[in-house]
Design a protein around this motif. Structure first.
Motif, PDB file in Angstrom:
ATOM      1  N   ASN A 362       0.850  -1.188   0.000  1.00 23.69           N
ATOM      2  CA  ASN A 362       0.000   0.000   0.000  1.00 23.69           C
ATOM      3  C   ASN A 362       0.884   1.235   0.000  1.00 23.69           C
ATOM      4  N   LEU A 363       0.686   2.132  -0.966  1.00 24.35           N
ATOM      5  CA  LEU A 363       1.446   3.376  -1.032  1.00 24.35           C
ATOM      6  C   LEU A 363       0.532   4.518  -1.461  1.00 24.35           C
ATOM      7  N   PRO A 364       0.860   5.757  -1.061  1.00 23.53           N
ATOM      8  CA  PRO A 364       0.098   6.917  -1.529  1.00 23.53           C
ATOM      9  C   PRO A 364       0.413   7.222  -2.988  1.00 23.53           C
ATOM     10  N   TYR A 365      -0.483   7.948  -3.629  1.00 24.77           N
ATOM     11  CA  TYR A 365      -0.264   8.353  -5.016  1.00 24.77           C
ATOM     12  C   TYR A 365       1.056   9.082  -5.187  1.00 24.77           C
ATOM     13  N   ASN A 366       1.401   9.961  -4.224  1.00 24.88           N
ATOM     14  CA  ASN A 366       2.607  10.765  -4.393  1.00 24.88           C
ATOM     15  C   ASN A 366       3.886   9.944  -4.414  1.00 24.88           C
ATOM     16  N   GLN A 367       3.822   8.679  -4.035  1.00 23.56           N
ATOM     17  CA  GLN A 367       4.965   7.778  -4.193  1.00 23.56           C
ATOM     18  C   GLN A 367       4.805   6.865  -5.396  1.00 23.56           C
ATOM     19  N   ILE A 368       3.607   6.371  -5.639  1.00 21.28           N
ATOM     20  CA  ILE A 368       3.392   5.475  -6.773  1.00 21.28           C
ATOM     21  C   ILE A 368       3.722   6.163  -8.089  1.00 21.28           C
ATOM     22  N   LYS A 369       3.402   7.451  -8.177  1.00 21.00           N
ATOM     23  CA  LYS A 369       3.597   8.154  -9.452  1.00 21.00           C
ATOM     24  C   LYS A 369       5.064   8.190  -9.884  1.00 21.00           C
ATOM     25  N   ASP A 370       5.980   8.089  -8.929  1.00 18.28           N
ATOM     26  CA  ASP A 370       7.406   8.155  -9.245  1.00 18.28           C
ATOM     27  C   ASP A 370       8.068   6.789  -9.347  1.00 18.28           C
ATOM     28  N   LEU A 371       7.322   5.714  -9.161  1.00 14.57           N
ATOM     29  CA  LEU A 371       7.881   4.370  -9.291  1.00 14.57           C
ATOM     30  C   LEU A 371       8.123   4.041 -10.768  1.00 14.57           C
ATOM     31  N   PRO A 372       9.086   3.174 -11.044  1.00 17.29           N
ATOM     32  CA  PRO A 372       9.296   2.770 -12.442  1.00 17.29           C
ATOM     33  C   PRO A 372       8.113   1.959 -12.958  1.00 17.29           C
ATOM     34  N   GLY A 373       7.967   1.944 -14.265  1.00 19.60           N
ATOM     35  CA  GLY A 373       6.899   1.168 -14.874  1.00 19.60           C
ATOM     36  C   GLY A 373       6.095   1.977 -15.869  1.00 19.60           C
ATOM     37  N   THR A 374       5.227   1.294 -16.564  1.00 18.05           N
ATOM     38  CA  THR A 374       4.356   1.906 -17.566  1.00 18.05           C
ATOM     39  C   THR A 374       2.939   1.992 -17.022  1.00 18.05           C
ATOM     40  N   VAL A 375       2.339   3.172 -17.130  1.00 14.50           N
ATOM     41  CA  VAL A 375       0.957   3.361 -16.689  1.00 14.50           C
ATOM     42  C   VAL A 375       0.010   2.919 -17.803  1.00 14.50           C
ATOM     43  N   VAL A 376      -0.948   2.083 -17.437  1.00 16.07           N
ATOM     44  CA  VAL A 376      -1.966   1.606 -18.376  1.00 16.07           C
ATOM     45  C   VAL A 376      -3.299   2.214 -17.974  1.00 16.07           C
ATOM     46  N   TYR A 377      -4.008   2.782 -18.950  1.00  8.82           N
ATOM     47  CA  TYR A 377      -5.332   3.334 -18.701  1.00  8.82           C
ATOM     48  C   TYR A 377      -6.348   2.542 -19.509  1.00  8.82           C
ATOM     49  N   ASP A 378      -7.264   1.880 -18.806  1.00  3.63           N
ATOM     50  CA  ASP A 378      -8.323   1.092 -19.435  1.00  3.63           C
ATOM     51  C   ASP A 378      -9.581   1.949 -19.468  1.00  3.63           C
ATOM     52  N   ARG A 379      -9.805   2.615 -20.580  1.00  2.18           N
ATOM     53  CA  ARG A 379     -10.941   3.528 -20.678  1.00  2.18           C
ATOM     54  C   ARG A 379     -12.275   2.782 -20.581  1.00  2.18           C
ATOM     55  N   GLU A 380     -12.334   1.583 -21.174  1.00  3.55           N
ATOM     56  CA  GLU A 380     -13.599   0.854 -21.194  1.00  3.55           C
ATOM     57  C   GLU A 380     -14.114   0.583 -19.789  1.00  3.55           C
ATOM     58  N   HIS A 381     -13.221   0.234 -18.876  1.00  3.54           N
ATOM     59  CA  HIS A 381     -13.643  -0.141 -17.527  1.00  3.54           C
ATOM     60  C   HIS A 381     -13.299   0.919 -16.482  1.00  3.54           C
ATOM     61  N   GLY A 382     -12.727   2.026 -16.915  1.00  2.00           N
ATOM     62  CA  GLY A 382     -12.427   3.105 -15.980  1.00  2.00           C
ATOM     63  C   GLY A 382     -11.446   2.678 -14.911  1.00  2.00           C
ATOM     64  N   ALA A 383     -10.266   2.244 -15.329  1.00  2.00           N
ATOM     65  CA  ALA A 383      -9.263   1.754 -14.382  1.00  2.00           C
ATOM     66  C   ALA A 383      -7.873   2.114 -14.884  1.00  2.00           C
ATOM     67  N   SER A 384      -6.932   2.210 -13.957  1.00  2.00           N
ATOM     68  CA  SER A 384      -5.540   2.487 -14.325  1.00  2.00           C
ATOM     69  C   SER A 384      -4.617   1.714 -13.400  1.00  2.00           C
ATOM     70  N   TRP A 385      -3.437   1.373 -13.932  1.00  2.00           N
ATOM     71  CA  TRP A 385      -2.439   0.677 -13.121  1.00  2.00           C
ATOM     72  C   TRP A 385      -1.056   0.917 -13.702  1.00  2.00           C
ATOM     73  N   LYS A 386      -0.042   0.552 -12.926  1.00  2.00           N
ATOM     74  CA  LYS A 386       1.354   0.679 -13.356  1.00  2.00           C
ATOM     75  C   LYS A 386       2.015  -0.682 -13.241  1.00  2.00           C
ATOM     76  N   TYR A 387       2.809  -1.016 -14.284  1.00  2.00           N
ATOM     77  CA  TYR A 387       3.462  -2.334 -14.315  1.00  2.00           C
ATOM     78  C   TYR A 387       4.886  -2.190 -14.852  1.00  2.00           C
ATOM     79  N   ASP A 388       5.839  -2.806 -14.143  1.00  2.00           N
ATOM     80  CA  ASP A 388       7.248  -2.689 -14.562  1.00  2.00           C
ATOM     81  C   ASP A 388       7.875  -4.025 -14.951  1.00  2.00           C
ATOM     82  N   GLY A 389       7.059  -5.028 -15.182  1.00  2.15           N
ATOM     83  CA  GLY A 389       7.566  -6.354 -15.515  1.00  2.15           C
ATOM     84  C   GLY A 389       7.521  -7.316 -14.354  1.00  2.15           C
TER      85      GLY A 389
END
Length: 441
Positions: A362-389
């Motif tokens: 569990n982390l706040p947005y202000n830390q997650i935003k600076d983590l490595p990885g690619t942000v994925v935005y799923d418009r169809e389902h209204g969701a977002s996530w970050k994945y670095d492998g």
């Protein structure tokens, strides 16, 4: 603009019916600017220990874009009263109203003096309101850790009257205790800080923290408790010539919803803050990875529990149970949940097994935003996530939060609520996104 609506025709009919219903009493019109929709942000009592302060609410621009600041939390005593104390896990009067605030940390640049009876967060809230005339402050009672004795406080007519009266005396009238003979506190010392009460009982009928007192009749008693708060707040409001707010935080889970008489409760409150988050998270340490707070249901959801859950589905549940859209405020998370050891799969780590939790889960947005990885935005389902492998984080980006606020506006909801302000960045990016979504294009 495509209206972000995928709810059923029942939702549309309910929205129209709610708009036609007689409105509840509202706060007196504000001078200066009026903001469209309610914008509720939780300010945590303990945030000061990690460097967050009311001044940062001001300097980030959050304060100018909010209508209500919920102060989390006030506790409920074993004898069924609101109280202040300095004891670990019980109360933090030092943070609330005893701690001297320096000029550097103060909202208005003026340091607390040794002799003044109100210091700490409460005095800073009062200064924050003075600098932002549209902003109100509400005391939130309970939360996950401090809901243990709500059931006792609500158990009968006498206990309800006693509890509500104690909360009004302490927080609305501001009769703060002078603990250990301290200069801070005294009759009326905290007057003018709070403009209402928010009830965060987690949860009537059970499902909350271990050790909470639970009764089968909690749901009915909760309705009666809210009615008693409404009566006593209205009586004080008539004396003060103002409307005092009464709100509550209500659950997403269907089982917990069914423990409440939500239609009856809605008649007493100004609005309900929907806790439309925590659909999935760190308690599912081995996965499958899933969304914290997706807007729409995904038929491909692989979760064994809460399968297909979504913000839209929770909103529909409350509408179906008779709560007008105009009494619902949509909750959004300013934090996210993370897993590690996650294979990519077909959707950049979504719905995959994990070997464990990433950075505690569990982390706040202000830390997650600076983590490595690619942000994925799923418009169809209204969701977002970050994945670095390997690491997968489910969280709400500013883009998604703007869309959720737009959803609230276009579906006739009262506004949005965020947990919690200290998880935003120094520029207040998440609150700005909510502001954007609540405004007409």
């Amino acid at each position: 603009m495509r209206i972000p609506r995928r709810t059923s025709a029942v939702l549309a009919a309910t929205v129209l019916a709610s708009l036609a219903a007689a409105p509840i009493a509202q706060a007196e019109p504000q001078e200066h600017h009026r903001l469209p929709g309610q914008r509720v942000g939780y300010f945590t009592q303990w945030g000061i220990y990690s460097g967050f302060s009311a001044k940062k609410v001001q300097t980030s621009g959050q304060a100018s874009r909010l209508t209500v600041l919920n102060y989390a939390f006030g506790n409920v005593s074993a004898d069924g009263t609101c109280f202040e104390a300095n004891a670990a896990g019980v109360g933090d009067a030092w943070a609330d109203f005893q701690r001297p605030v320096s000029a550097e940390e103060s909202v208005d640049g003026v340091a607390d003096t040794a002799a003044q009876p109100l210091k700490g967060n409460f005095n800073q809230l009062r200064k924050l309101k003075a600098a932002n005339p549209q902003l109100k402050a509400v005391i939130s009672l309970g939360g996950w850790s401090w809901s243990k004795y709500f059931s006792d406080a609500a158990a009968n007519d006498a206990s309800r009257k006693k509890f509500v009266s104690s909360c009004i005396e302490l927080y609305l009238k501001g009769d703060l205790p002078q603990l250990g003979g301290a200069v801070e506190g005294g009759a009326g010392a905290g007057a003018g800080v709070f403009d209402g009460v928010d009830i965060d009982w987690e949860y009537p009928g059970g499902g909350g923290d271990a050790g909470n007192v639970v009764r089968p009749e909690d749901g009915r008693n909760y309705t009666l408790l809210m009615q008693e708060f409404r009566r006593q707040l209205d009586a004080l409001g008539r004396q003060q010539h103002k409307h005092l707010l009464l709100t509550d935080a209500v659950p997403s889970g269907e089982g917990k919803q069914q423990q409440l008489e939500v239609r009856k409760v809605a008649r007493s409150v100004d609005w309900m803050n929907l806790m439309t988050y925590d659909f999935h998270g760190s308690w599912e340490a081995q996965g499958p990875t899933d969304h914290n707070a997706n807007l729409y249901s995904d038929p491909a959801d692989a979760a064994p529990d809460n399968k297909g859950y979504s913000v839209d589905r929770v909103v529909q549940d409350y509408l179906d149970r008779g709560v007008p859209a105009s009494r619902l405020v949509l909750g959004v998370p300013f934090y996210g949940y993370g897993w590690t050891g996650v294979p990519a799969g077909a959707k950049s780590g979504l719905y995959q097994p994990a070997t464990g939790l990433a950075q505690g889960g569990n982390l706040p947005y202000n830390q997650i935003k600076d983590l490595p990885g690619t942000v994925v935005y799923d418009r169809e389902h209204g969701a977002s996530w970050k994945y670095d492998g390997s690491n997968f984080w489910s969280f709400d980006t500013p883009q998604l939060l703007a869309r959720k606020a737009e959803y609230a506006r276009c579906n006739g909801l009262a506004g949005v609520m965020a947990w919690a302000l200290d998880n935003d960045d120094a520029q207040g990016s998440l609150v700005k996104a909510l502001d954007k979504g609540l405004r007409e294009d």
